[in-house]
Design an enzyme around this catalytic site. Structure first.
Site, PDB file in Angstrom:
ATOM      1  CG  ASP A  82     -55.553 -42.700 154.748  1.00 27.22           C
ATOM      2  OD1 ASP A  82     -55.802 -43.191 153.623  1.00 27.22           O
ATOM      3  OD2 ASP A  82     -55.288 -43.415 155.744  1.00 27.22           O
ATOM      4  CD  GLU A 147     -53.625 -48.450 153.310  1.00 24.07           C
ATOM      5  OE1 GLU A 147     -53.095 -49.579 153.195  1.00 24.07           O
ATOM      6  OE2 GLU A 147     -53.004 -47.451 153.725  1.00 24.07           O
ATOM      7  CD  GLU A 148     -50.880 -45.288 155.295  1.00 18.51           C
ATOM      8  OE1 GLU A 148     -50.579 -46.261 156.012  1.00 18.51           O
ATOM      9  OE2 GLU A 148     -50.294 -45.033 154.224  1.00 18.51           O
ATOM     10  CG  HIS A 365     -45.575 -45.354 156.730  1.00 22.65           C
ATOM     11  ND1 HIS A 365     -46.294 -46.182 157.558  1.00 22.65           N
ATOM     12  CD2 HIS A 365     -46.287 -45.273 155.580  1.00 22.65           C
ATOM     13  CE1 HIS A 365     -47.384 -46.594 156.925  1.00 22.65           C
ATOM     14  NE2 HIS A 365     -47.407 -46.053 155.736  1.00 22.65           N
TER      15      HIS A 365
END
Length: 391
Positions: A82, A147-148, A365
């Site tokens: 992800d 995971e995010e 990010h």
């Protein structure tokens, strides 16, 4: 080197194909990722399992390279499928186009966090198999979901399954970070993630009045206290050059909601804070401080931790850890690739994190994430050497 030359490289083609799958939050459909990984495993002649430990829409994909001595504790090479949301208007290239510019930079969400690592593992295995190498230990290449957003329905549930227990995992390589210099960072610990939700109740009424104990006043007080603490961590980073982001605690207001209309003082505000706590922070004292601030603000504040990770000790990097000894031997052999170390990955087993891509800004990010094609390919070679000496 022209973009055209990079486009003809087989490993770059595979990487770009993976990047073009928009496995972006929220509401991800992982089907395309799973099918991509299955095709890659098939090209390597390796079997694949897909396990859904919590719900069908959150698959964990496991590619298995059977070792000569499968009774030995196995190795996991882990990555996540992800990626975080994008704001397309902030990008100079479409975020899921995987465009290559004339400098050989590949632009896409996931280039650094962390689709690059997943395909670098596979590229390293491709080189090892082509050379005739056979590991003693079984290698599991795992691709996990969500995971995010904490992985609560992904890896967190997967490690509880009988499937995982039968994998007999002894050591894991996982996520790291790029390096802007020629040094590759090796991560040996992880900050503790807490997500704090505050529901601040208060006196409601007309906007023309100065009402006591309003939700807004309480929010302002707690926000100021948390902001002061945040600033202390900023100053620590500025004043002590031996400290990096992995050594401090981050506190960020990420969501704020409440109110009904502009002239009404609302009875409730809700605030969510993302916190990454340093492994040296006294967790009990810090939580008490938060609760004290909420009482000082006037009370009537509901405190909820929607995520509250427990402390996990750093992976030992000494002679007591045989995996570290093997990894260090590999690093020493890679003398042309200097390595540094700082905080990063945690796991129930011994774990170290690495993203072998240097001369690349750490974008995490951010918008316009990219990696250099030549650095990406160099990283495959690094993983090849590391994996060959871990067994």
């Amino acid at each position: 080197m022209s973009a055209e030359k990079w486009e003809d490289n087989e490993e770059i083609k595979i990487f770009r194909e993976y990047l073009r799958i928009p496995s972006v939050h929220p509401d991800i459909d992982y089907t395309a990722c799973v099918e991509f990984i299955k095709r890659q495993a098939d090209s390597l002649g390796l079997p694949v399992d897909v396990v859904c430990p919590a719900v069908k829409s959150k698959p964990v994909v496991i590619v298995k390279w059977l070792g000569e001595q499968p009774e030995l504790p196995s190795i996991i090479l882990n990555s996540h499928m992800d990626v975080v949301p994008v704001f397309s208007e902030k990008w100079t290239h479409e975020p899921f186009s995987a465009d290559i510019d004339e400098q050989g930079r590949i632009f896409a969400r996931g280039t650094q966090d962390m689709k690059s690592v997943g395909t670098q593992y596979l590229g390293a295995i491709r080189l090892l198999k082509a050379s005739g190498f056979q590991p003693k230990r079984t290698v599991h290449v795992t691709f996990v979901p969500d995971e995010e957003i904490g992985g609560s329905l992904g890896m967190a549930e997967f490690v509880k399954t009988d499937f995982y227990k039968q994998m007999n995992v002894g050591f894991s390589l996982d996520e790291g970070g790029t390096s802007a210099s020629d040094v590759h960072h090796l991560f040996y610990a992880e900050r503790i993630r807490w997500v704090l939700k505050l529901k601040l109740g208060g006196t409601a009424g007309h906007g023309s009045l100065l009402l006591p104990n309003t939700a807004g006043v309480k929010l302002n007080y707690v926000l100021n206290k948390l902001s002061e603490f945040r600033e202390s961590q900023v100053q620590r980073l500025i004043n002590d050059k031996s400290v990096n982001i992995g050594d401090v605690t981050t506190v960020n207001l990420t969501q704020l909601s409440g109110g009904v209309q502009s002239n009404v003082v609302p009875p409730l505000f809700e605030a969510i804070f993302d916190m990454r706590l340093s492994i040296t922070l006294d967790l009990v004292a810090f939580e008490k401080q938060i609760r004290d601030w909420c009482e000082e603000a006037g009370g009537g504040i509901q405190i909820e931790f929607t995520q509250k990770e427990a402390y996990v000790a750093p992976t030992k990097m000494d002679d007591s850890n045989p995996y570290w000894i093997a990894l260090k031997a590999a690093i020493d052999e890679l003398s042309s690739y200097p390595f540094g170390r700082y905080s990063g990955v945690n796991a129930a087993c011994a774990a170290l994190g690495l993203l072998p891509i240097n001369h690349t800004p750490i974008l995490l990010h951010n918008h316009n994430k990219c990696v250099q094609a030549d650095s990406y390919l160099q990283g495959i070679g690094i993983y090849k050497e590391l994996i060959s000496l871990l067994y």
